[in-house]
Design a protein around this motif. Sequence first.
Motif, PDB file in Angstrom:
ATOM      1  N   THR A 247       0.682  -1.548  -0.106  1.00 34.12           N
ATOM      2  CA  THR A 247       0.035  -0.044  -0.100  1.00 34.12           C
ATOM      3  C   THR A 247       1.018   1.050   0.439  1.00 34.12           C
TER       4      THR A 247
ATOM      5  N   THR B 150       1.732   3.085   2.709  1.00 35.75           N
ATOM      6  CA  THR B 150       1.923   3.714   3.821  1.00 35.75           C
ATOM      7  C   THR B 150       1.748   3.093   5.450  1.00 35.75           C
TER       8      THR B 150
ATOM      9  N   GLY C 157      -4.889   4.869   7.335  1.00 37.01           N
ATOM     10  CA  GLY C 157      -5.392   5.103   6.116  1.00 37.01           C
ATOM     11  C   GLY C 157      -5.561   3.966   5.680  1.00 37.01           C
TER      12      GLY C 157
ATOM     13  N   ARG D  51      -9.995   2.677   3.647  1.00 33.84           N
ATOM     14  CA  ARG D  51     -10.097   3.906   3.944  1.00 33.84           C
ATOM     15  C   ARG D  51      -9.362   4.647   3.292  1.00 33.84           C
ATOM     16  N   SER D  52      -8.789   4.456   2.939  1.00 32.67           N
ATOM     17  CA  SER D  52      -7.560   5.252   1.544  1.00 32.67           C
ATOM     18  C   SER D  52      -7.869   4.467   0.265  1.00 32.67           C
TER      19      SER D  52
ATOM     20  N   TRP E 134     -15.029   5.032   2.737  1.00 39.92           N
ATOM     21  CA  TRP E 134     -13.952   6.555   3.590  1.00 39.92           C
ATOM     22  C   TRP E 134     -14.199   7.616   3.659  1.00 39.92           C
ATOM     23  N   SER E 135     -15.704   7.943   3.118  1.00 39.98           N
ATOM     24  CA  SER E 135     -15.947   9.403   3.075  1.00 39.98           C
ATOM     25  C   SER E 135     -16.153  10.037   4.199  1.00 39.98           C
TER      26      SER E 135
ATOM     27  N   SER F 243     -13.431   7.950   9.255  1.00 39.90           N
ATOM     28  CA  SER F 243     -12.052   8.087   8.695  1.00 39.90           C
ATOM     29  C   SER F 243     -11.659   6.647   9.477  1.00 39.90           C
ATOM     30  N   SER F 244     -12.062   6.863  10.679  1.00 35.40           N
ATOM     31  CA  SER F 244     -11.583   5.669  11.176  1.00 35.40           C
ATOM     32  C   SER F 244     -12.401   4.434  12.392  1.00 35.40           C
TER      33      SER F 244
END
Lengths: 391, 670
Positions: free
Chosen positions: B364, B366, B371, B458-459, B662-663, B666-667
Amino acid sequence: MNLTGTAAVAAQVGLVTAGAPWLAGLMRQVRARLEGRAGPGIGQPWRDLRKQLRKQPVTATGTGPAFRTAPLVLVATALVVTALVPLASTRTPVSGHADLIVVVALLALGTVALALAGLDTGTAFGGMGASREMTVAALVEPTLLMSVFALSIPAGSTNLADIVSGAVHDPGRLATPTGLLAAVALLAVTVAETGRLPVDNPSTHLELTMIHEAMVLEYSGPDLALIELGAQLRLTVLLGLLAALFTPWGITTGTGWAALALALVLLAAKVALLGSVLAAAEVFLAKIRLFRVPELLAGASELAIARAGFAAGLGWAVTVALVLVLVAFAALTGRSARMLLGPPPEPATPVRFGASVWLPLLAGLLACAALGITTAPLADLLAAAASIGGH
Amino acid sequence: MSAIAPALAAASALAAAGTAAGLVLPERARPAAVGACTAGVGAAGLAAGVAALGGQRWSASLPDLLPLAGVHLAVDALSGLFIAVSGGVIVAAAVYGIGYTRHGLAGRGVQAILPLFAWTLVLVPAGASVSTFLLLWELRAASSLLLVVAEHRRRASVREAGVWYAVMTHLGLVALLAALALFAARAGGETFAALRAGAGGLSPAVRGTVFVLALLAFGSKAGAVPLHAWLPRAHPEAPSNVSALMSTAMVNLGAYGVIRTGFDLLGGGPRWWGLLTVALGAVTAVYGIVQAAVATDLKRLLAYSTSENLGLVLVGVGAALLFDAGGNEELAALALAAALLHVVNHAAFKALLFCAAGSVLHATGTRDVDGLGGLRPRMPVTTALFAVGALGAIALPPGNGFVSEWLLLQALIHGLAVPGVTTAVMLPVAIAAIALSAGLAAAAFVKALGVGFFARPRSAAAMRAGESPRTMLAGMGLCAAACAGLALLPGALADGLGRAVGATGTDSRRIIIGGELNLQLSGLTGRLAPLWIAVALAAAGPPCCWCCARSPARRAAARPRSGTAVPERPPRAWSTPPPPSPNPCSASSTTSSPPNRTSTSRPCVNPPTWSSGSATSAKCPTGSSTASTPRSCDRSPAPDGRPGASPTAACTAISGTASPPWSCCSSPWR
């Protein structure tokens, strides 16, 4: 390999499994009656389970093995713990493995599995519930282990069978301030671990206030039945553990059949009594804010630490610590005064104040007053405390 | 004939070959050749270590090799344990590294230094004189520093981490130099044999100074607070195969140094040594895991968890020093065995976790847990392997971390038998610290696994993730197999642990009895049968399955479990159309409470998207979607219709295609 021991394990697993929903029903019924409601009867949880088991399973899309296996892990850990804990007999084939640390860890494993399932659903409430549950669990585990520590010192072992049989043969070990503090700590943990008031409200319908229920919102049908059974099993076995550790009378240490039967009957009676008392206490408690939960559990830990401190002959250190607790309590009082005093935020509907409300309240107040005036039944206990603290 | 000498010789030869291959071969062939040679170094180290744990000893003196001092090497069971752990981790990390370094890390410098770093990790525990040990120690520091800064051109944070690491590791070296120099000067010789012989004649002040300086130096290497500052910076920034080595084999050397100096060379000391070490370990454990619980960077979380676990090891070592000073050698041996077992267990699960985190980074780009998400369907094997590692890290059965924490707790609980007020104060505090760190570790790793791997992506990067190459999976598989073996059959290590503890000079009369699939403490009542716990857990599950499977609905039709909508029988919550109230979404809630103060308990992290009343009602399913649709948080206007005033947070079921998942949130972790 004695036959009675094997029978004892089988009987206690059967009794706890069958009795757990009844206990939940009993507790709900006690609450209902104290709140002035008729209540659904103590068989309702069994009826619920039967109904849910017949339903069609529905699983949220996008969930994986964590979500599917969590109910099984929860029930499996609870069943293994039930088999390990010497609820009826201390001489069973598994009593050599009945380590208190293992019991604590297995219960925590069930919690972790459920929290992962809550996160696996990907919903906001599932994640919120999981996060809250883990916050509570992170404090429950140390408190439980400190209680383990306190209980295993007199027995010289963390083996549950050794601790219980030691207490059966030497009951004086329980009537010490240290034993009492450990009992209170364990009770607080039982309340938190099983999601009861004042940590969590098991009958809430408002998602924002949920802890345990928020994690299991997505479960339905047979899976939900397993989760409810698992939660009931955990409550029953923790109350059974509490009863076995602090009122071990009746638990058989021999191999007689009559003693085993008596032990099972006493186990049912003790757990039912404890459950009723817990339910009655819940009537008078409001759920505390989540940020207050750590204070409750930290209080339980402090008790356990104070106990260990006294055992080491360190009265002065514990005194200093307790003064600090006092300061914390003063601060807490100052805060809660704002909750109690001042005008109500909006016109609320008045609560009916019937006999079922004021009678237990009055009884509690009278008990407090009696204890405030004389400590006769506790004189021996206090003397023991003084002798331990002073040497 | 000892098997240690040929094994170490083979390790040296393979390391030289690997370095040469890294320098000479073309970039395409480099990772595979270097990885194979490094894995060979690890395998040779593992063989040497296992031979030493089996009771063999070996020592060599090469007086001509190093001017003035000469090189002295010796391997006993204690060194053997650390050599074996280093070797095992190196094998796994080298196999993993073949796939990991293929893209972007196949440069000449990195590839040539990797075998050298592996070789120093194997050889440091074999150093048997002050100058040899310091030389190997500094070689290890320098090579690891070069590996940490491997990606310094890509990120500024790597440069910063490199500076921190360089400064801290050399502060540690200065302290170590001072300690060992003072020790050698007063003891009258610089080989470890001379130090051992001369330690008895030193004044208490000198002994205390040497111990404190060594504890500072080795403690900083083990990530002990307050000298841990380099660890959470350097470990995340290094390439993941190097992080796996640093976070296991390298930090273990800190624990090795404390044990070697405190027990073997100085021969134990007064009570305050133990108290100091226990306090250092307890503070490190709690601080490390608190930081891990709030970290959002996956590798930083793991680095702080390393700090915590080494803290637990230090608690064990300190308790052993304390019991030894109190005259109870049996308990000291038990505490030391617990610490050593935790070193082994931690190495297994942490190498696995770092490699899995590296796979996530590889897939990914990240490391931010918030994310990620949704990796389970995209990287199923990596997720399963990470879960195995996390089970070890949270110290719950049937994970391998539980076994060593159980031993450690047993040692501390029985430790109250040692008289003395300091013991009585320290042990409850130490137990509380261990218990708190275990509880918080569960929270931290539930977050890492649940938020990082489960639910939905989420990303965009997490959405595009794919499974890692086979060599990376193979490297992680080796670690997972080691975790499983350690978790289920810890009894197999009992003899080796006994010998390693015996090598420190502590009297160990078979403190732990292995065999018959369980661990038993001799002399104390305590028994643990991890395999039986696992079997019991596995056996308790199927009856529940059977119970569910017998339910009439399932017998009637074997429907797919994962929920597609079932047309003839809509789920109960939406079986009747929602009433046409201004806020139909809250109809699912049975409460009719006034608007809540949502500002204190928002379900969303990001400011939520405010939707108009019509949009809200359009989102509510009436039958086309089911309760099985994942929920997403939304806010609807208050029931009284005042737009924006005191909104009620409600949960609506929206279809997954209406907006990117994911909009809104965020978590889910709050």
